[in-house]
Motif scaffolding. Structure first.
Motif, short mmCIF file in Angstrom:
data_model
loop_
_atom_site.label_atom_id
_atom_site.label_comp_id
_atom_site.label_asym_id
_atom_site.label_seq_id
_atom_site.Cartn_x
_atom_site.Cartn_y
_atom_site.Cartn_z
N LEU A 1 0.89 -1.16 0.00
CA LEU A 1 0.00 0.00 0.00
C LEU A 1 0.93 1.22 0.00
N ILE A 2 0.86 1.98 -1.10
CA ILE A 2 1.85 3.05 -1.31
C ILE A 2 1.12 4.38 -1.45
N GLU A 3 1.55 5.38 -0.70
CA GLU A 3 1.02 6.73 -0.96
C GLU A 3 2.17 7.63 -1.38
N ILE A 4 1.95 8.37 -2.47
CA ILE A 4 2.98 9.30 -2.97
C ILE A 4 2.56 10.72 -2.58
N GLY A 5 3.44 11.46 -1.94
CA GLY A 5 3.15 12.83 -1.51
C GLY A 5 2.09 12.87 -0.42
N PRO A 6 2.34 12.23 0.73
CA PRO A 6 1.27 12.06 1.74
C PRO A 6 1.03 13.24 2.67
N GLY A 7 1.67 14.38 2.46
CA GLY A 7 1.36 15.56 3.28
C GLY A 7 1.61 15.31 4.76
N ARG A 8 0.56 15.44 5.56
CA ARG A 8 0.69 15.20 7.01
C ARG A 8 0.43 13.75 7.40
N GLY A 9 0.11 12.91 6.41
CA GLY A 9 -0.18 11.50 6.71
C GLY A 9 -1.63 11.28 7.12
N THR A 10 -2.45 12.31 6.94
CA THR A 10 -3.85 12.24 7.40
C THR A 10 -4.66 11.24 6.59
N LEU A 11 -4.50 11.26 5.26
CA LEU A 11 -5.26 10.33 4.41
C LEU A 11 -4.94 8.88 4.81
N ASP B 1 7.62 -6.47 -7.22
CA ASP B 1 7.53 -7.93 -7.33
C ASP B 1 6.27 -8.50 -6.68
N LYS B 2 5.40 -7.63 -6.13
CA LYS B 2 4.11 -8.11 -5.61
C LYS B 2 3.05 -7.05 -5.93
N PRO B 3 1.76 -7.40 -5.81
CA PRO B 3 0.74 -6.42 -6.16
C PRO B 3 0.84 -5.16 -5.31
N SER B 4 0.41 -4.06 -5.89
CA SER B 4 0.50 -2.77 -5.19
C SER B 4 -0.78 -1.98 -5.37
N ILE B 5 -1.15 -1.24 -4.33
CA ILE B 5 -2.21 -0.25 -4.44
C ILE B 5 -1.53 1.09 -4.18
N ILE B 6 -1.62 1.98 -5.18
CA ILE B 6 -0.88 3.24 -5.11
C ILE B 6 -1.87 4.40 -5.08
N LEU C 1 -4.67 5.17 -7.81
CA LEU C 1 -5.70 6.21 -7.76
C LEU C 1 -4.99 7.56 -7.70
N ILE C 2 -5.26 8.38 -8.72
CA ILE C 2 -4.66 9.72 -8.74
C ILE C 2 -5.82 10.73 -8.64
#
Ligand SMILES: C[S@@+](CC[C@H](N)C(=O)[O-])C[C@H]1O[C@@H](n2cnc3c(N)ncnc32)[C@H](O)[C@@H]1O
Length: 310
Positions: free
Chosen positions: A61-71, A126-131, A206-207
């Motif tokens: 589970l990957i978040e790019i540019g997560p700000g304060r980490g609130t999401l 090398d494994k599934p990802s949700i970005i 998801l963008i």
């Protein structure tokens, strides 16, 4: 003299490294900071993607540019009862700002096992990802080109002033109709590189960002300083610089996508049900801000990406 994207890159690095720009004391507010419902609904979407992928026992589970980490905090709290999903997760945050990394650590580190990286390329595919990337692509630098007297010009910044320099040919944007004199278009190599990298990760992405569904000509670069707009070179390194995302072009860089308005995306994933379930009147203004057509509902778009194969 600097090309616009080089100018933006330098200014944005200085900007994000020196502050937390979010919230009433900063320069702008984002959806996760407006309402907990935003991260919770993205959590529902993420669990659905995990199920569609066959409920794998190990997933990034990957978040790019997560700000304060609130999401991420709202997503993880909202899905905590889906234990098999939580057990499968390797959580990664991609962040270049040390100031925001510290904020994210305060928000998340005590409860969850999280790895931080400066770039998505640090994570093995090398494994599934949700970005997930909310208001990340609009923070990447862009170039601008103008058609003038049947020639092409490119936008540079010189001593705080805009200068248009003649060039031979701009990069190709196949989703645009032929240009007329006076037309300006925007192109981001940084966005293209990130999109192409995301497309190498099997799974779903998801963008969400503000922008337009169909490619169009126009100048969308804006600078924001303490919630007020200003000229792009007015407060270098102290103002936020963004552009609107061309979702048609961005989607064309992936194979299997869906573009929706933010209200449609949130409604399809049950925001009204969640709002009524929480039965908390203090959530109404945030809820309305996220979905109302005159607020973020139509201006923001959600691009869903389904990568079944690497
Ligand atoms: C506009 S903020 C959005 C924050 C958050 N997603 C939200 O919605 O509140 C942009 C985020 O992207 C990060 N960022 C900007 N450029 C980046 C880059 N090149 N690589 C990784 N993160 C970056 C910023 O530090 C910040 O966390």
């Amino acid at each position: 003299m600097q090309r616009l994207d080089k100018f933006m890159e330098q200014a944005l690095t200085a900007y994000y490294n020196s502050r937390d720009p979010l919230g009433v004391d900063g320069d702008f507010t984002t959806a996760p900071e407006i309402s907990q419902l935003f991260g919770e609904i993205i959590g529902i979407w993420a669990v659905q993607q995990w199920i569609k992928l066959g409920s794998p026992s190990s997933i990034n589970l990957i978040e790019i540019g997560p700000g304060r980490g609130t999401l991420m905090a709202d997503l993880l709290r909202g899905t905590q009862h889906v234990t098999a999903f939580h057990d499968a997760l390797s959580i990664h945050l991609i962040e270049t700002s040390d100031t925001l990394k510290d904020k994210q650590k305060t928000t998340l580190q005590k409860k969850y096992n999280i790895q931080w990286h400066d770039h998505l390329s640090a994570i093995k595919n090398d494994k599934p990802s949700i970005i997930i990337a909310n208001e990340f692509f609009d923070a990447l630098p862009i170039r601008q080109f103008k058609r003038d007297n049947d020639k092409w010009l490119e936008h540079y910044i010189d001593g705080g002033q805009s200068v248009w320099q003649a060039i031979d040919t701009p990069p190709l944007k196949p989703t645009l109709p032929p240009a007329k004199n006076g037309d300006i278009f925007e192109y981001s190599t940084a966005q293209k590189d990130y999109a192409e990298l995301i497309s190498t990760y099997r799974g779903a992405a998801l963008i969400i960002d503000y922008g337009y569904e169909k490619s169009a000509y126009g100048d969308s670069v804006q600078a924001l300083y303490k919630h007020q707009s200003c000229a792009i070179a007015d407060h270098i390194g102290d103002a936020d610089l963004t552009s609107h995302i061309d979702f048609e072009w961005l989607a064309s860089l992936f194979k299997n996508t869906a573009i929706k308005t933010q209200d449609d995306f949130l409604n399809e994933n049950g925001i009204a049900i969640r709002y009524h379930q929480l039965n908390n009147p203090s959530l109404i203004s945030g809820y309305e801000r996220l979905v109302h057509a005159d607020q973020m509902g139509k201006l923001f778009k959600a691009l869903e990406i389904f990568n079944s194969k690497p």
